[in-house]
Motif scaffolding. Structure first.
Motif, PDB file in Angstrom:
ATOM      1  N   ARG A 101       0.817  -1.216   0.000  1.00 37.54           N
ATOM      2  CA  ARG A 101       0.000   0.000   0.000  1.00 37.54           C
ATOM      3  C   ARG A 101       0.850   1.266   0.000  1.00 37.54           C
ATOM      4  O   ARG A 101       0.312   2.374   0.013  1.00 37.54           O
ATOM      5  CB  ARG A 101      -0.919   0.001   1.225  1.00 37.54           C
ATOM      6  CG  ARG A 101      -2.045  -1.024   1.172  1.00 37.54           C
ATOM      7  CD  ARG A 101      -2.763  -1.116   2.506  1.00 37.54           C
ATOM      8  NE  ARG A 101      -3.919  -1.987   2.459  1.00 37.54           N
ATOM      9  CZ  ARG A 101      -5.167  -1.589   2.249  1.00 37.54           C
ATOM     10  NH1 ARG A 101      -5.424  -0.301   2.035  1.00 37.54           N
ATOM     11  NH2 ARG A 101      -6.163  -2.443   2.231  1.00 37.54           N
ATOM     12  N   GLY A 102       2.166   1.135   0.026  1.00 36.80           N
ATOM     13  CA  GLY A 102       3.039   2.298   0.026  1.00 36.80           C
ATOM     14  C   GLY A 102       3.202   2.932   1.390  1.00 36.80           C
ATOM     15  O   GLY A 102       3.632   4.083   1.508  1.00 36.80           O
ATOM     16  N   LEU A 103       2.901   2.178   2.453  1.00 30.34           N
ATOM     17  CA  LEU A 103       2.952   2.723   3.806  1.00 30.34           C
ATOM     18  C   LEU A 103       4.201   2.327   4.569  1.00 30.34           C
ATOM     19  O   LEU A 103       4.528   2.957   5.571  1.00 30.34           O
ATOM     20  CB  LEU A 103       1.721   2.260   4.602  1.00 30.34           C
ATOM     21  CG  LEU A 103       0.365   2.698   4.051  1.00 30.34           C
ATOM     22  CD1 LEU A 103      -0.755   2.008   4.814  1.00 30.34           C
ATOM     23  CD2 LEU A 103       0.227   4.210   4.123  1.00 30.34           C
ATOM     24  N   ALA A 104       4.879   1.271   4.148  1.00 32.94           N
ATOM     25  CA  ALA A 104       6.007   0.747   4.923  1.00 32.94           C
ATOM     26  C   ALA A 104       7.238   0.569   4.044  1.00 32.94           C
ATOM     27  O   ALA A 104       7.163  -0.029   2.970  1.00 32.94           O
ATOM     28  CB  ALA A 104       5.625  -0.578   5.570  1.00 32.94           C
ATOM     29  N   LEU A 105       8.352   1.089   4.525  1.00 29.82           N
ATOM     30  CA  LEU A 105       9.642   0.891   3.877  1.00 29.82           C
ATOM     31  C   LEU A 105      10.573   0.079   4.760  1.00 29.82           C
ATOM     32  O   LEU A 105      11.571  -0.449   4.296  1.00 29.82           O
ATOM     33  CB  LEU A 105      10.295   2.241   3.555  1.00 29.82           C
ATOM     34  CG  LEU A 105       9.522   3.135   2.579  1.00 29.82           C
ATOM     35  CD1 LEU A 105      10.227   4.469   2.432  1.00 29.82           C
ATOM     36  CD2 LEU A 105       9.361   2.461   1.230  1.00 29.82           C
ATOM     37  N   GLY A 106      10.287   0.006   6.026  1.00 29.60           N
ATOM     38  CA  GLY A 106      11.103  -0.700   6.999  1.00 29.60           C
ATOM     39  C   GLY A 106      10.382  -0.667   8.337  1.00 29.60           C
ATOM     40  O   GLY A 106       9.197  -0.368   8.397  1.00 29.60           O
ATOM     41  N   LEU A 107      11.084  -0.960   9.400  1.00 30.42           N
ATOM     42  CA  LEU A 107      10.503  -0.942  10.743  1.00 30.42           C
ATOM     43  C   LEU A 107      11.261   0.035  11.630  1.00 30.42           C
ATOM     44  O   LEU A 107      12.465   0.215  11.448  1.00 30.42           O
ATOM     45  CB  LEU A 107      10.572  -2.339  11.363  1.00 30.42           C
ATOM     46  CG  LEU A 107       9.725  -3.431  10.722  1.00 30.42           C
ATOM     47  CD1 LEU A 107       9.973  -4.764  11.428  1.00 30.42           C
ATOM     48  CD2 LEU A 107       8.245  -3.087  10.764  1.00 30.42           C
ATOM     49  N   PRO A 108      10.575   0.683  12.575  1.00 27.34           N
ATOM     50  CA  PRO A 108       9.138   0.593  12.811  1.00 27.34           C
ATOM     51  C   PRO A 108       8.341   1.412  11.798  1.00 27.34           C
ATOM     52  O   PRO A 108       8.860   2.344  11.193  1.00 27.34           O
ATOM     53  CB  PRO A 108       8.980   1.193  14.210  1.00 27.34           C
ATOM     54  CG  PRO A 108      10.083   2.210  14.291  1.00 27.34           C
ATOM     55  CD  PRO A 108      11.241   1.582  13.545  1.00 27.34           C
TER      56      PRO A 108
END
Length: 226
Positions: free
Chosen positions: A183-190
């Motif tokens: 969805r384009g919301l996460a590239l890594g953590l956190p």
């Protein structure tokens, strides 16, 4: 107010977390110096559901709430456009599958974390403190652990640092992170997502923040305003 520096671990800790993540076959840890994490706009599919359409109509509200994200939570960006996250799935404290839709009527601060992620470990006490002070029938911090394997390691870590208020949410399959990435919301953590009572994404960020700070509490208050 919490000391902002505690949420940005020393470079050697970040390096250690990166190595651990590679060895575990996990996603890369967000490095605070990177600027790309908060610039990736969420994507809404061309065949958006009615829920997505309803959420898109809240663009003005999302911008207004995100405008209150200053100071130690300044990395939070407005959803552009807002989208429905009702179907995001993970396991609840009882170990049974659930989705964001099961929390209808409650504003959610959804945080994805892992024990091998140094920034995640650093901000966990702050998320616990935020839940302790602001948690209610109207608001909850849902911190979902995405370690692979069984519950032993994450439960031990939370016990060792004295986390007592956060519910124990899990997704050992990493499907939740992959969905957020798609969805384009996460590239890594956190990665953290602010979701309203109707399951609409309001704002999101990659990287740690001072979640026990007065800035974070004011943000939650703004998100709960009618």
């Amino acid at each position: 107010m919490a000391d902002g520096n505690r949420f940005f671990p020393a470079p050697r800790l970040i390096l250690a977390a990166l190595v651990a993540g590679v060895l575990a076959g996990a996603v890369a840890v967000y490095v605070s110096e990177s600027r790309s994490g908060n610039n990736a706009a969420p994507q809404v599919a061309a065949d958006s559901s009615q829920d997505d359409v309803a959420c898109v109509a809240k663009a003005g509200r999302a911008k207004a709430v995100a405008a209150k994200a200053v100071g130690q939570v300044a990395g939070l960006q407005p959803a552009d456009p807002p989208q429905s996250l009702k179907n995001l799935a993970f396991n609840g404290p009882d170990g049974k599958p659930m989705t964001i839709a099961d929390h209808a009527g409650k504003t959610i601060l959804l945080n994805l974390w892992a024990t091998w992620c140094a920034p995640c470990r650093a901000e966990m006490p702050a998320l616990d403190a935020l839940q302790k002070e602001k948690g209610s029938k109207d608001f909850e911090v849902i911190a979902v652990n995405v370690d692979t394997g069984d519950d032993t390691k994450p439960k031990k870590f939370l016990s060792e640092i004295g986390v007592q208020t956060l519910g124990f949410y899990r997704d050992p399959t990493i499907a939740l992170f992959n969905e957020a990435k798609t969805r384009g919301l996460a590239l890594g953590l956190p990665v953290t997502m602010l979701i309203d009572a109707e399951g609409c994404l309001v704002a999101h960020m990659n990287g740690p923040a001072g979640w026990s700070s007065a800035d974070a509490k004011r943000l939650v208050d703004a998100a709960l305003e009618p």
